[in-house]
Design an enzyme around this catalytic site. Sequence first.
Site, mmCIF file in Angstrom:
data_model
loop_
_atom_site.group_PDB
_atom_site.id
_atom_site.type_symbol
_atom_site.label_atom_id
_atom_site.label_comp_id
_atom_site.label_asym_id
_atom_site.label_seq_id
_atom_site.Cartn_x
_atom_site.Cartn_y
_atom_site.Cartn_z
ATOM 1 N N SER A 64 0.827 -1.206 0.000
ATOM 2 C CA SER A 64 0.000 0.000 0.000
ATOM 3 C C SER A 64 0.858 1.251 0.000
ATOM 4 C CB SER A 64 -0.909 0.024 1.233
ATOM 5 O OG SER A 64 -1.801 -1.060 1.221
HETATM 6 N N1 SAH Z 1 -1.074 -4.495 3.992
HETATM 7 C C1 SAH Z 1 -0.499 -4.920 2.748
HETATM 8 C C2 SAH Z 1 -1.503 -4.724 1.630
HETATM 9 C C3 SAH Z 1 -1.315 -5.724 0.574
HETATM 10 S S1 SAH Z 1 -2.540 -5.630 -0.707
HETATM 11 C C4 SAH Z 1 0.776 -4.151 2.393
HETATM 12 O O1 SAH Z 1 0.812 -2.944 2.600
HETATM 13 O O2 SAH Z 1 1.683 -4.757 1.844
HETATM 14 C C5 SAH Z 1 -3.863 -6.559 0.005
HETATM 15 C C6 SAH Z 1 -3.559 -7.970 0.410
HETATM 16 O O3 SAH Z 1 -4.785 -8.573 0.797
HETATM 17 C C7 SAH Z 1 -2.975 -8.831 -0.693
HETATM 18 O O4 SAH Z 1 -1.786 -9.401 -0.239
HETATM 19 C C8 SAH Z 1 -4.050 -9.891 -0.929
HETATM 20 O O5 SAH Z 1 -3.537 -11.148 -1.298
HETATM 21 C C9 SAH Z 1 -4.734 -9.934 0.424
HETATM 22 N N2 SAH Z 1 -6.098 -10.464 0.407
HETATM 23 C C10 SAH Z 1 -7.069 -10.292 -0.512
HETATM 24 N N3 SAH Z 1 -8.181 -10.942 -0.167
HETATM 25 C C11 SAH Z 1 -7.916 -11.552 1.029
HETATM 26 C C12 SAH Z 1 -8.661 -12.389 1.900
HETATM 27 N N4 SAH Z 1 -9.923 -12.741 1.644
HETATM 28 N N5 SAH Z 1 -8.070 -12.839 3.036
HETATM 29 C C13 SAH Z 1 -6.786 -12.494 3.334
HETATM 30 N N6 SAH Z 1 -6.028 -11.708 2.545
HETATM 31 C C14 SAH Z 1 -6.584 -11.239 1.398
#
Ligand code: SAH
Length: 213
Positions: A64
Amino acid sequence: MEDTTKHQGLRRQLIEILQEKGISSAQVLQVMSSIPRHFFMDPGLVNFAYEDQAYPIAADQTISQPFTVAFQTQLLEVAPHHKVLEIGTGSGYQTAVLLGLSSQVYTVERQQELFKKTQRLFTKLNLRPKKVVFGDGYKGLPTTAPYDRILVTAGAPEVPKELLEQLTIGGKLVIPVGRKEQIMMRFSKTSEKNFDKESFGKFRFVPLLNNKN
Ligand code: SAH
């Protein structure tokens, strides 16, 4: 990898940009100024770690944007005694920020590749979430519920009712809601069935998937 004075200087500049963009929580700014974001980036993108932008990580996901991390964390109003659940571990950067505010952080990731990679990184960096779980966070994490704070870091087409159920009374859920673009929402649980609902403008996230889509 090292955290050099050059990185620290770039990080200070980023913190000033976050302040200019309206982040006012001294605690959030303090924590973010202490965490080397370059540790959480893909190797080829390390030089961009202190740009205020989202970047690709493994499994077609993104780390993010720092402003988004700061904004969501500020809305979450974490206190040191809070039990915090994060849905979407991704790179682990947001998890590290949460760990700077509370020692009781639970995090769930549904992409196995990222889950494994980030779990190893936590060990290497000596970061200790209470649990790093591989699974579908759409349903929250019932085994260790309830939570004082829940943060969703992917765009949810709708608000999963399990997440509202897994909040303590007085608990808060911060979640970007929408398909193509999302509205940042905060739900505060006032009683078993009642919530105060606030919205905070538009954002763009990768989708929160469940096992059906
Ligand atoms: N907080 C992270 C954001 C990553 S993007 C950072 O800053 O790096 C969002 C993440 O949510 C992705 O890694 C994706 O695989 C995960 N995601 C999407 N749907 C999900 C679900 N149902 N359960 C758990 N993780 C999920």
